[in-house]
Motif scaffolding. Structure first.
Motif, PDB file in Angstrom:
ATOM      1  N   ALA A 134       0.831  -1.204   0.000  1.00 46.62           N
ATOM      2  CA  ALA A 134       0.000   0.000   0.000  1.00 46.62           C
ATOM      3  C   ALA A 134       0.861   1.248   0.000  1.00 46.62           C
ATOM      4  N   GLN A 135       1.970   1.245   0.779  1.00 46.24           N
ATOM      5  CA  GLN A 135       2.852   2.409   0.804  1.00 46.24           C
ATOM      6  C   GLN A 135       3.433   2.682  -0.578  1.00 46.24           C
ATOM      7  N   ARG A 136       3.855   1.623  -1.272  1.00 46.40           N
ATOM      8  CA  ARG A 136       4.422   1.807  -2.608  1.00 46.40           C
ATOM      9  C   ARG A 136       3.387   2.370  -3.575  1.00 46.40           C
ATOM     10  N   ILE A 137       2.185   1.806  -3.549  1.00 48.77           N
ATOM     11  CA  ILE A 137       1.157   2.235  -4.510  1.00 48.77           C
ATOM     12  C   ILE A 137       0.694   3.650  -4.191  1.00 48.77           C
ATOM     13  N   VAL A 138       0.482   3.965  -2.900  1.00 51.42           N
ATOM     14  CA  VAL A 138       0.033   5.307  -2.533  1.00 51.42           C
ATOM     15  C   VAL A 138       1.101   6.336  -2.880  1.00 51.42           C
ATOM     16  N   GLY A 139       2.361   6.000  -2.642  1.00 53.06           N
ATOM     17  CA  GLY A 139       3.433   6.920  -3.020  1.00 53.06           C
ATOM     18  C   GLY A 139       3.458   7.165  -4.514  1.00 53.06           C
ATOM     19  N   HIS A 140       3.261   6.112  -5.289  1.00 51.12           N
ATOM     20  CA  HIS A 140       3.214   6.263  -6.753  1.00 51.12           C
ATOM     21  C   HIS A 140       2.040   7.152  -7.176  1.00 51.12           C
ATOM     22  N   ILE A 141       0.893   6.960  -6.521  1.00 53.11           N
ATOM     23  CA  ILE A 141      -0.285   7.773  -6.870  1.00 53.11           C
ATOM     24  C   ILE A 141      -0.057   9.231  -6.498  1.00 53.11           C
ATOM     25  N   GLU A 142       0.526   9.487  -5.323  1.00 51.08           N
ATOM     26  CA  GLU A 142       0.804  10.870  -4.915  1.00 51.08           C
ATOM     27  C   GLU A 142       1.726  11.549  -5.915  1.00 51.08           C
ATOM     28  N   GLU A 143       2.732  10.838  -6.350  1.00 49.52           N
ATOM     29  CA  GLU A 143       3.665  11.403  -7.327  1.00 49.52           C
ATOM     30  C   GLU A 143       2.958  11.707  -8.644  1.00 49.52           C
ATOM     31  N   ALA A 144       2.086  10.780  -9.067  1.00 44.04           N
ATOM     32  CA  ALA A 144       1.376  10.988 -10.331  1.00 44.04           C
ATOM     33  C   ALA A 144       0.408  12.164 -10.243  1.00 44.04           C
ATOM     34  N   LEU A 145      -0.249  12.344  -9.084  1.00 42.58           N
ATOM     35  CA  LEU A 145      -1.194  13.449  -8.936  1.00 42.58           C
ATOM     36  C   LEU A 145      -0.508  14.803  -9.002  1.00 42.58           C
ATOM     37  N   CYS A 146       0.760  14.854  -8.672  1.00 41.32           N
ATOM     38  CA  CYS A 146       1.513  16.114  -8.734  1.00 41.32           C
ATOM     39  C   CYS A 146       2.145  16.336 -10.097  1.00 41.32           C
ATOM     40  N   SER A 147       1.956  15.399 -11.027  1.00 40.47           N
ATOM     41  CA  SER A 147       2.575  15.514 -12.346  1.00 40.47           C
ATOM     42  C   SER A 147       1.845  16.547 -13.196  1.00 40.47           C
ATOM     43  N   ALA A 148       2.566  17.089 -14.147  1.00 43.45           N
ATOM     44  CA  ALA A 148       1.956  18.027 -15.097  1.00 43.45           C
ATOM     45  C   ALA A 148       1.418  17.303 -16.330  1.00 43.45           C
ATOM     46  N   ALA A 149       1.624  15.991 -16.395  1.00 45.10           N
ATOM     47  CA  ALA A 149       1.170  15.210 -17.546  1.00 45.10           C
ATOM     48  C   ALA A 149      -0.231  14.675 -17.275  1.00 45.10           C
ATOM     49  N   ALA A 150      -1.164  15.068 -18.093  1.00 50.34           N
ATOM     50  CA  ALA A 150      -2.558  14.656 -17.898  1.00 50.34           C
ATOM     51  C   ALA A 150      -2.734  13.138 -17.915  1.00 50.34           C
ATOM     52  N   PRO A 151      -2.035  12.367 -18.797  1.00 54.10           N
ATOM     53  CA  PRO A 151      -2.228  10.902 -18.761  1.00 54.10           C
ATOM     54  C   PRO A 151      -1.855  10.282 -17.418  1.00 54.10           C
ATOM     55  N   ARG A 152      -0.762  10.752 -16.790  1.00 53.81           N
ATOM     56  CA  ARG A 152      -0.371  10.195 -15.488  1.00 53.81           C
ATOM     57  C   ARG A 152      -1.416  10.529 -14.421  1.00 53.81           C
ATOM     58  N   VAL A 153      -1.920  11.734 -14.446  1.00 54.23           N
ATOM     59  CA  VAL A 153      -2.958  12.116 -13.484  1.00 54.23           C
ATOM     60  C   VAL A 153      -4.206  11.257 -13.697  1.00 54.23           C
ATOM     61  N   THR A 154      -4.574  11.052 -14.950  1.00 58.93           N
ATOM     62  CA  THR A 154      -5.759  10.242 -15.250  1.00 58.93           C
ATOM     63  C   THR A 154      -5.596   8.819 -14.727  1.00 58.93           C
ATOM     64  N   GLN A 155      -4.405   8.225 -14.952  1.00 58.63           N
ATOM     65  CA  GLN A 155      -4.166   6.868 -14.472  1.00 58.63           C
ATOM     66  C   GLN A 155      -4.324   6.776 -12.956  1.00 58.63           C
ATOM     67  N   ALA A 156      -3.754   7.749 -12.235  1.00 55.53           N
ATOM     68  CA  ALA A 156      -3.840   7.726 -10.777  1.00 55.53           C
ATOM     69  C   ALA A 156      -5.282   7.875 -10.304  1.00 55.53           C
ATOM     70  N   LEU A 157      -6.029   8.766 -10.941  1.00 53.96           N
ATOM     71  CA  LEU A 157      -7.415   8.983 -10.541  1.00 53.96           C
ATOM     72  C   LEU A 157      -8.268   7.745 -10.813  1.00 53.96           C
ATOM     73  N   HIS A 158      -8.011   7.055 -11.920  1.00 56.67           N
ATOM     74  CA  HIS A 158      -8.767   5.840 -12.220  1.00 56.67           C
ATOM     75  C   HIS A 158      -8.516   4.758 -11.174  1.00 56.67           C
ATOM     76  N   VAL A 159      -7.250   4.618 -10.757  1.00 58.99           N
ATOM     77  CA  VAL A 159      -6.946   3.623  -9.726  1.00 58.99           C
ATOM     78  C   VAL A 159      -7.691   3.955  -8.434  1.00 58.99           C
ATOM     79  N   LEU A 160      -7.691   5.227  -8.056  1.00 59.88           N
ATOM     80  CA  LEU A 160      -8.367   5.619  -6.822  1.00 59.88           C
ATOM     81  C   LEU A 160      -9.881   5.431  -6.934  1.00 59.88           C
ATOM     82  N   SER A 161     -10.453   5.752  -8.090  1.00 66.47           N
ATOM     83  CA  SER A 161     -11.905   5.580  -8.262  1.00 66.47           C
ATOM     84  C   SER A 161     -12.296   4.122  -8.069  1.00 66.47           C
TER      85      SER A 161
END
Length: 822
Positions: free
Chosen positions: A195-222
């Motif tokens: 969980a720590q690894r995945i949450v850290g990856h999601i936090e990093e993606a949410l701070c990205s300026a690339a829309a595809p990375r943000v979308t991927q992180a949001l889909h996982v959380l949804s």
């Protein structure tokens, strides 16, 4: 596992591991995997491996076999994950280092096979099946599988990328479940390593300026919040809500659609319904998103169970604002109360409406569709602004027709943008029809009827728009109010009907077959509901509509002929058909509509009109139509004779329905499967039964039903079997005249049925006496036949043994006589 399958499995595993052997197709491999899933769900995977060492050998050889097909490699990865889903079997496979060889760097990850999307998908699905226990989760982290999954989120294959996101969500939800009775912790050290690894990856993606990375992180959380509703979900949201909220600081908002999905998924979680911070985030999001992006969020908010009233009001205003702008653009005076104050012309909504045709059309269609979805739900806001929404729907339709009077520059632009827009017309007509559930102020009814009539009469209306207009008109007609104490029509409705029928006449003569078909469908539907209304009957009989409908029985288009058969059958059954004197002798005897429809049933080259004719005949028999009641036996005999020769199975099945109705009338009882029968009816009196059996023999119903019993279409045979079982059960208690013993006629009939069963359908059954018919009924094993018909056509070939034999036959291990190919 069956002993027969155990004997076949080693040879199949050897063939699958041999790159030189031709491989079974993916469908067979998928069926084989389904079988293994059934076996492991019913028992121990470890016992399966110990009893079938060939499976372990297959999993050992696959990573080292060069040139193995991607399909077999993907199958092996998924099979390994399926077996390792049970922790004791996982430990067994780990002792032999099988799992690192399949899912680690030593496996397909570093080889040429990894370029195949099938292999990458099989690798992910194998891990997904395996990740059911803590040992598997540690394996994912220790062997670097998570890093590969992170990279596969951006895979060029959409299927692989989606599967990677689903795997991360599954692992995260499994970790978030926590040990039984454990309390969630707020410190990072309290979280499982995965969980720590995945949450850290999601936090990093949410701070990205690339829309595809943000979308991927949001889909996982949804997906995660859709599965995890416990206290750990609340801790996860507290951890990730700050980076999610910071997405609103960017202009434009990145991955807006995925953000909406996430916020609604979180809001539906019972553990978070009392989180005031969540409602504040939703309110901020409604204000930051563009009107097009905010619409789905507003609809979702309004469907939530525990939403604060202030947020519901804000969401409803967001949905209504586009229509408020349209109303303001078309009227100097304020529109009906209920819509929010229209924003200034430089507002975001107006900007979208004026930015481009596609943006304007998209926003209006989305708004109308969302409001239509909201209309029948219990979460619909109250009070509901029915009058304002009616006015807005009518105004949108007027803009599309060019009949709206613009009141501003915005209105002038909308006139140009929406002129002739079929997409908006369809959406607005659907919404207008849905609004008929709550009619609203009666003074608005003439305006609604006027715009509908305008669309129905306009030569510019496309066939699809006309169909929508007919549907909306029907809904408004059937919901129109009636004067108190009267069964007649409302004055507004009667006036509209008088204007509508000439338009319907015109549409029935249209050169476009879709328009003629829509007009006939509308005529049939309104007749079915309003045949008893005196005002409707008078107006219809005074028009040329019934005569035009009968002329369309000869239409060149089969769909139109079928609709004409239905409409004319309804009109005739309700006493609304046209006078049918011949042109040469206007005062002479009337032509028979029954003969015309029999001609359709016997000679029409297309199936749709013949099916419609059979349905009309069944309804006529059930309702006691005048032409049928004069001689019902002759009518049934002629219809069954025509249906028995029809190549369309639906016509033959409908013939059995007509036979069921006739049988029930002869016995004076409800037929089989009658929805109104509260208890099985008693057997009819012997005298009535004997009379009914003679009638059934005269119309040759037995021959029709017996032939259908061996029909090549299972649905027809099942219906015939049910009919004959019903008749046999009613006839069984009564021996009838002379004991119903059968005799030579029964023996001859049974011999004919045996030939029919063997496929020799040419010989007719010949006339049957009641005694012989009942004897044949009793001799037939109808229960056994019904059981055989209930089984699927491949119930034998679907067995695991058959599957293994077929796959081995493909590679030549079995002889032709041993394969059960299908």
């Amino acid at each position: 596992m069956d002993p027969e399958c155990s004997q076949l499995l080693p040879a199949l595993c050897a063939a699958l591991a041999d790159p030189r052997q031709p491989v079974a197709d993916d469908t067979c491999l998928e069926k084989l995997l389904d079988w293994f899933k059934t076996v492991t769900e019913a028992g121990s995977s470890l016992l399966l491996l110990e009893g079938s060492p060939c499976l372990v050998e297959l999993l050992c050889q696959v990573p080292r076999a060069p040139g193995l097909s991607p399909g077999v490699l993907a199958f092996s990865l998924r099979l390994a994950g399926l077996l390792a889903a049970q922790e004791d079997c996982f430990q067994y496979l780990q002792q032999g280092q099988l799992l690192p060889g399949l899912f680690g760097e030593a496996g397909p990850l570093g080889g040429a096979a990894w370029t195949a999307p099938t292999v990458r998908s099989g690798w992910i699905q194998g891990l997904r099946a395996m990740a059911q226990h803590p040992s598997a989760l540690r394996f994912l982290d220790d062997f670097g599988a998570l890093d590969t999954v992170f990279s596969l989120q951006g895979d060029s294959s959409l299927f692989v990328a989606s599967a990677a996101g689903q795997l991360l969500a599954h692992v995260l939800a499994l970790c978030m479940g926590g040990p039984a009775g454990a309390q969630p912790g707020l410190q990072a050290r309290d979280w499982p390593a995965c969980a720590q690894r995945i949450v850290g990856h999601i936090e990093e993606a949410l701070c990205s300026a690339a829309a595809p990375r943000v979308t991927q992180a949001l889909h996982v959380l949804s997906t995660t919040f859709g599965r995890c509703h416990g206290p750990w979900g609340q801790v996860l949201w507290e951890r990730l809500s700050p980076p999610v909220a910071r997405l609103l600081e960017k202009d434009p908002v990145l991955a807006a659609h995925a953000l909406v999905d996430l916020l609604l998924s979180v809001a539906r979680s019972p553990a978070l319904s009392s989180d005031s911070g969540l409602w504040e985030t939703l309110a901020q999001t409604l204000g930051h998103l563009s009107p097009t992006q905010a619409g789905p969020l507003a609809l979702g908010v309004l469907k939530l169970q525990d939403c604060p009233q202030a947020l519901r009001t804000q969401a409803f205003d967001v949905l209504l604002q586009p229509l408020a702008c349209v109303l303001k653009a078309a009227a100097e005076a304020p529109g009906p109360p209920g819509l929010p104050a229209a924003p200034a012309e430089d507002s975001a909504v107006v900007d979208v409406l004026l930015s481009s045709r596609s943006a304007c059309v998209g926003l209006l269609c989305q708004t109308l569709a969302h409001l239509e979805l909201l209309l029948p739900t219990p979460q619909r806001p109250s009070p509901w602004p029915q009058a304002a929404l009616l006015g807005a729907a009518v105004t949108v339709l007027q803009f599309c027709r060019g009949s709206a009077v613009p009141a501003s520059g915005v209105g002038s632009r909308l006139c140009v943008t929406l002129a002739g827009c079929v997409r908006v017309q369809r959406a607005a007509l659907d919404f207008l029809g849905a609004l008929s559930q709550d009619t609203g102020p009666r003074e608005l009814l003439p305006r609604v009827f006027a715009v509908l009539l305008d669309y129905l009469a306009s030569p510019d209306s496309s066939p699809t728009v006309l169909r929508k207009a007919f549907q909306a008109t029907l809904r408004w007609l059937l919901s129109s109010p009636q004067p108190p104490g009267s069964c007649d029509l409302d004055p507004h409705t009667q006036r509209f009907l008088g204007e509508l029928l000439p338009v319907l006449q015109k549409r029935l003569c249209s050169p476009c077959w879709e328009v003629r078909d829509s007009g006939l469908e509308f005529l049939a539907q309104v007749t079915r509901s309003w045949a008893g209304q005196a005002g409707f009957r008078d107006a219809l009989l005074a028009s040329e509509v019934p005569e035009l409908a009968e002329q369309l029985l000869q239409d060149p288009e089969s769909y139109v002929r079928a609709s004409a058969v239905t409409a004319v059958g309804l009109l005739s059954g309700r006493g609304l058909h046209a006078a049918r004197g011949s042109p040469e002798r206007p005062g002479g005897p009337q032509k028979s509509l029954l003969l015309d429809l029999l001609h359709v049933l016997s000679t029409d080259s297309e199936g749709f009109p013949r099916r419609a004719a059979m349905q009309v005949f069944t309804e006529w028999l059930r309702d006691g139509h005048a032409e049928v009641a004069a001689d019902p036996e002759r009518f049934v005999a002629r219809v069954l004779q025509a249906a028995s020769q029809d190549l369309d199975w639906e016509v033959r099945a409908q013939g059995l329905e007509l036979a069921r109705v006739f049988l029930a009338q002869m016995l004076g009882q409800p037929g089989p499967d009658c929805p109104y029968a509260v208890a099985p009816p008693a057997a009819p009196a012997p005298g009535r039964l004997a009379q009914a059996l003679r009638a059934l023999c005269r119309v040759r119903l037995f021959e029709f039903a017996f032939r259908a019993l061996f029909d090549c279409d299972r649905a027809v045979a099942q219906k015939s079997c049910d009919l004959l079982l019903f008749l046999r059960d009613r006839a069984a208690p009564c021996d009838g005249p002379q004991g119903m013993g059968g005799g030579p006629d029964a023996a001859s009939a049974e011999a004919t049925l045996q030939r029919w069963r063997a496929g020799e359908q040419g010989q007719p059954l010949g006339p049957l006496e009641p005694e012989a018919a009942v004897a044949v009924l009793r001799a037939l094993d109808l229960e056994g036949l019904r059981g055989a018909l209930a089984e699927s056509s491949d119930h034998v070939e679907r067995s695991p043994q058959s599957l293994l034999q077929d796959m081995l036959a493909t590679v030549g291990v079995l002889g032709d006589h041993e394969a059960d190919c299908y």
